[in-house]
Design a protein around this motif. Structure first.
Motif, PDB file in Angstrom:
ATOM      1  N   GLU A  46      32.283  28.813  23.064  1.00  0.00           N
ATOM      2  CA  GLU A  46      32.041  27.421  22.699  1.00  0.00           C
ATOM      3  C   GLU A  46      30.572  27.016  22.882  1.00  0.00           C
ATOM      4  N   LYS A  47      29.976  27.443  23.978  1.00  0.00           N
ATOM      5  CA  LYS A  47      28.650  26.953  24.357  1.00  0.00           C
ATOM      6  C   LYS A  47      27.500  27.859  23.934  1.00  0.00           C
ATOM      7  N   GLN A  48      27.788  29.143  23.711  1.00  0.00           N
ATOM      8  CA  GLN A  48      26.747  30.113  23.340  1.00  0.00           C
ATOM      9  C   GLN A  48      25.541  30.026  24.284  1.00  0.00           C
ATOM     10  N   PRO A  49      25.740  30.295  25.570  1.00  0.00           N
ATOM     11  CA  PRO A  49      24.651  30.195  26.552  1.00  0.00           C
ATOM     12  C   PRO A  49      23.581  31.257  26.331  1.00  0.00           C
ATOM     13  N   GLU A  50      22.442  31.064  26.977  1.00  0.00           N
ATOM     14  CA  GLU A  50      21.322  32.000  26.847  1.00  0.00           C
ATOM     15  C   GLU A  50      21.380  33.136  27.857  1.00  0.00           C
ATOM     16  N   VAL A  51      22.108  32.935  28.962  1.00  0.00           N
ATOM     17  CA  VAL A  51      22.178  33.944  30.007  1.00  0.00           C
ATOM     18  C   VAL A  51      23.519  33.808  30.731  1.00  0.00           C
ATOM     19  N   LEU A  52      24.038  34.938  31.247  1.00  0.00           N
ATOM     20  CA  LEU A  52      25.328  34.969  31.923  1.00  0.00           C
ATOM     21  C   LEU A  52      25.159  35.453  33.359  1.00  0.00           C
ATOM     22  N   VAL A  53      25.806  34.767  34.290  1.00  0.00           N
ATOM     23  CA  VAL A  53      25.880  35.207  35.688  1.00  0.00           C
ATOM     24  C   VAL A  53      27.362  35.332  36.005  1.00  0.00           C
ATOM     25  N   LEU A  54      27.833  36.573  36.175  1.00  0.00           N
ATOM     26  CA  LEU A  54      29.269  36.835  36.259  1.00  0.00           C
ATOM     27  C   LEU A  54      29.657  37.458  37.593  1.00  0.00           C
ATOM     28  N   ASP A  55      30.625  36.848  38.251  1.00  0.00           N
ATOM     29  CA  ASP A  55      31.230  37.477  39.415  1.00  0.00           C
ATOM     30  C   ASP A  55      32.049  38.670  38.925  1.00  0.00           C
ATOM     31  N   VAL A  56      32.057  39.750  39.690  1.00  0.00           N
ATOM     32  CA  VAL A  56      32.802  40.932  39.269  1.00  0.00           C
ATOM     33  C   VAL A  56      34.301  40.734  39.478  1.00  0.00           C
ATOM     34  N   MET A  57      34.712  40.284  40.659  1.00  0.00           N
ATOM     35  CA  MET A  57      36.132  40.136  40.989  1.00  0.00           C
ATOM     36  C   MET A  57      36.583  38.711  40.684  1.00  0.00           C
ATOM     37  N   MET A  58      37.283  38.551  39.555  1.00  0.00           N
ATOM     38  CA  MET A  58      37.775  37.231  39.150  1.00  0.00           C
ATOM     39  C   MET A  58      39.225  37.352  38.690  1.00  0.00           C
ATOM     40  N   LYS A  60      42.515  36.743  36.226  1.00  0.00           N
ATOM     41  CA  LYS A  60      42.812  36.737  34.781  1.00  0.00           C
ATOM     42  C   LYS A  60      41.983  37.756  33.993  1.00  0.00           C
ATOM     43  N   LYS A  61      40.690  37.858  34.294  1.00  0.00           N
ATOM     44  CA  LYS A  61      39.841  38.854  33.622  1.00  0.00           C
ATOM     45  C   LYS A  61      38.628  39.092  34.498  1.00  0.00           C
ATOM     46  N   ASP A  62      38.404  40.354  34.906  1.00  0.00           N
ATOM     47  CA  ASP A  62      37.284  40.632  35.806  1.00  0.00           C
ATOM     48  C   ASP A  62      35.966  40.623  35.049  1.00  0.00           C
ATOM     49  N   GLY A  63      34.867  40.578  35.812  1.00  0.00           N
ATOM     50  CA  GLY A  63      33.540  40.463  35.218  1.00  0.00           C
ATOM     51  C   GLY A  63      33.155  41.631  34.335  1.00  0.00           C
ATOM     52  N   PHE A  64      33.550  42.850  34.710  1.00  0.00           N
ATOM     53  CA  PHE A  64      33.225  44.021  33.905  1.00  0.00           C
ATOM     54  C   PHE A  64      33.907  43.944  32.536  1.00  0.00           C
ATOM     55  N   THR A  65      35.188  43.572  32.537  1.00  0.00           N
ATOM     56  CA  THR A  65      35.922  43.452  31.270  1.00  0.00           C
ATOM     57  C   THR A  65      35.310  42.365  30.401  1.00  0.00           C
ATOM     58  N   LEU A  66      35.000  41.234  31.013  1.00  0.00           N
ATOM     59  CA  LEU A  66      34.383  40.128  30.283  1.00  0.00           C
ATOM     60  C   LEU A  66      33.048  40.549  29.670  1.00  0.00           C
ATOM     61  N   ALA A  67      32.225  41.224  30.451  1.00  0.00           N
ATOM     62  CA  ALA A  67      30.915  41.671  29.948  1.00  0.00           C
ATOM     63  C   ALA A  67      31.076  42.641  28.783  1.00  0.00           C
ATOM     64  N   ARG A  68      32.026  43.540  28.874  1.00  0.00           N
ATOM     65  CA  ARG A  68      32.255  44.503  27.796  1.00  0.00           C
ATOM     66  C   ARG A  68      32.643  43.792  26.501  1.00  0.00           C
ATOM     67  N   GLU A  69      33.497  42.763  26.611  1.00  0.00           N
ATOM     68  CA  GLU A  69      33.916  42.018  25.420  1.00  0.00           C
ATOM     69  C   GLU A  69      32.756  41.221  24.829  1.00  0.00           C
ATOM     70  N   ILE A  70      31.933  40.635  25.708  1.00  0.00           N
ATOM     71  CA  ILE A  70      30.782  39.864  25.232  1.00  0.00           C
ATOM     72  C   ILE A  70      29.758  40.767  24.572  1.00  0.00           C
ATOM     73  N   ARG A  71      29.564  41.951  25.135  1.00  0.00           N
ATOM     74  CA  ARG A  71      28.605  42.897  24.556  1.00  0.00           C
ATOM     75  C   ARG A  71      28.993  43.314  23.132  1.00  0.00           C
ATOM     76  N   GLY A  94      28.717  48.673  36.714  1.00  0.00           N
ATOM     77  CA  GLY A  94      28.231  47.409  36.166  1.00  0.00           C
ATOM     78  C   GLY A  94      27.283  47.610  35.000  1.00  0.00           C
ATOM     79  N   PHE A  95      26.347  48.554  35.139  1.00  0.00           N
ATOM     80  CA  PHE A  95      25.410  48.825  34.053  1.00  0.00           C
ATOM     81  C   PHE A  95      26.121  49.447  32.854  1.00  0.00           C
ATOM     82  N   GLN A  96      27.130  50.278  33.114  1.00  0.00           N
ATOM     83  CA  GLN A  96      27.876  50.904  32.024  1.00  0.00           C
ATOM     84  C   GLN A  96      28.640  49.883  31.190  1.00  0.00           C
ATOM     85  N   HIS A  97      29.007  48.769  31.808  1.00  0.00           N
ATOM     86  CA  HIS A  97      29.733  47.719  31.091  1.00  0.00           C
ATOM     87  C   HIS A  97      28.799  46.680  30.481  1.00  0.00           C
TER      88      HIS A  97
END
Length: 226
Positions: A46-58, A60-71, A94-97
C-alpha cells in the motif's frame, strides 16, 4: 511535498516498535509500523516505502520469508534485519534472503540511522556512480569493485563507502570528523583507529597504480591524490 524518508518497520514487540517508530519520526522519517509479517506485507504494497527494517522472528510470517517475497517485486529496496540471533549461520541466512544489513538487538538508534542512510546513499547513487575513474582503476561503488587491466578487486561495504567519499573529494581534503560521523556514527578515538585500518586496506588495494596516494593530513583528514 514531504521530504521525509518513508520506512516500513516490522516489529512485533510493542514497546520496542513504539520506541523505534518515535525515534525515527524525530529524524525526518515517516514510519509505517506493522506488528506481524502479514500486516507488513500489506503496508509494503500500500505505502511503497523507501526502506525496510524487519524483525526476523514475527508471527504469521517471519522476516526472512517477508524479505524473500518483497525481493521478488523489488531488487533494490534496502532491507535491514533486526534480530536477537547473532550466529554466523543466522547472519548468512539473512543475506541469502535478500537482506542488505543485519543489526543485533539491543542496538542504538544512532547506529540504526547511520546504517539506513548508508544503504539509501548506495541506492541513490547507483545509476550516477557506477564507473568512477581513480587513476588507472574503474571504481564501481554499487558493486563494490575496482577494475584494472581486466582484474576485479572486491571491496567490503565500508571500504567502498570510504573510497567513494574520498573519490568525491579527489585532490582535496576529506574532513576526518565528517567521514567518521557519516560511516561510523561518531568520531571517537576507537572509531578513528578503525578508520585508519580501512585506509591502510585501501592503500594496499590501490598500490597497483603507483600514481595513486591516500595522504594523511594530520589534524584534518585524508586526501586522495590521483
Amino acid at each position: 511535498m514531504s521530504s521525509k524518508i518513508t520506512l516500513l518497520l516490522a516489529e512485533d514487540e510493542p514497546s520496542l516498535g513504539h520506541i523505534v517508530k518515535e525515534s525515527l519520526e524525530t529524524r525526518d522519517f515517516e514510519v509505517f509500523h506493522a506488528v506481524d509479517g502479514e500486516e507488513a506485507w500489506q503496508l509494503y504494497t500500500e505505502k511503497q516505502p523507501e526502506v525496510l527494517v524487519l524483525d526476523v522472528m514475527m508471527p504469521k510470517k517471519d522476516g526472512f520469508t517477508l524479505a524473500r517475497e518483497i525481493r521478488a517485486h523489488d531488487a533494490q529496496i534496502p532491507i535491514i534485519f533486526l534480530t536477537a540471533k547473532s550466529q554466523t549461520k543466522d547472519v548468512l541466512e539473512g543475506f541469502q534472503h535478500g537482506g542488505n544489513d543485519y543489526l543485533k538487538k539491543p542496538f542504538s538508534m544512532e547506529e540504526l540511522i547511520v546504517r539506513i542512510h548508508a544503504l539509501l546513499d548506495r541506492v541513490k547513487i547507483k545509476n550516477d556512480h557506477s564507473n568512477i575513474a581513480i587513476g588507472a582503476f574503474a571504481f564501481d561503488y554499487p558493486k563494490q569493485t575496482l577494475e584494472i587491466d581486466g582484474t576485479s578487486i572486491l571491496l567490503t561495504h565500508r571500504e567502498a563507502a570510504l573510497l567513494f567519499h574520498l573519490s568525491q573529494k579527489k585532490n582535496e581534503i576529506l574532513d576526518r570528523s565528517f567521514i567518521l560521523q557519516k560511516l561510523w556514527g561518531n568520531d571517537d578515538f576507537f572509531n578513528a583507529r578503525s578508520m585508519d585500518v580501512f585506509i591502510s586496506k585501501l592503500r594496499k588495494k590501490l598500490q597497483v597504480d603507483p600514481d595513486i596516494q591516500i595522504l594523511n593530513i594530520r589534524g584534518y583528514g585524508y586526501k586522495l591524490i590521483c
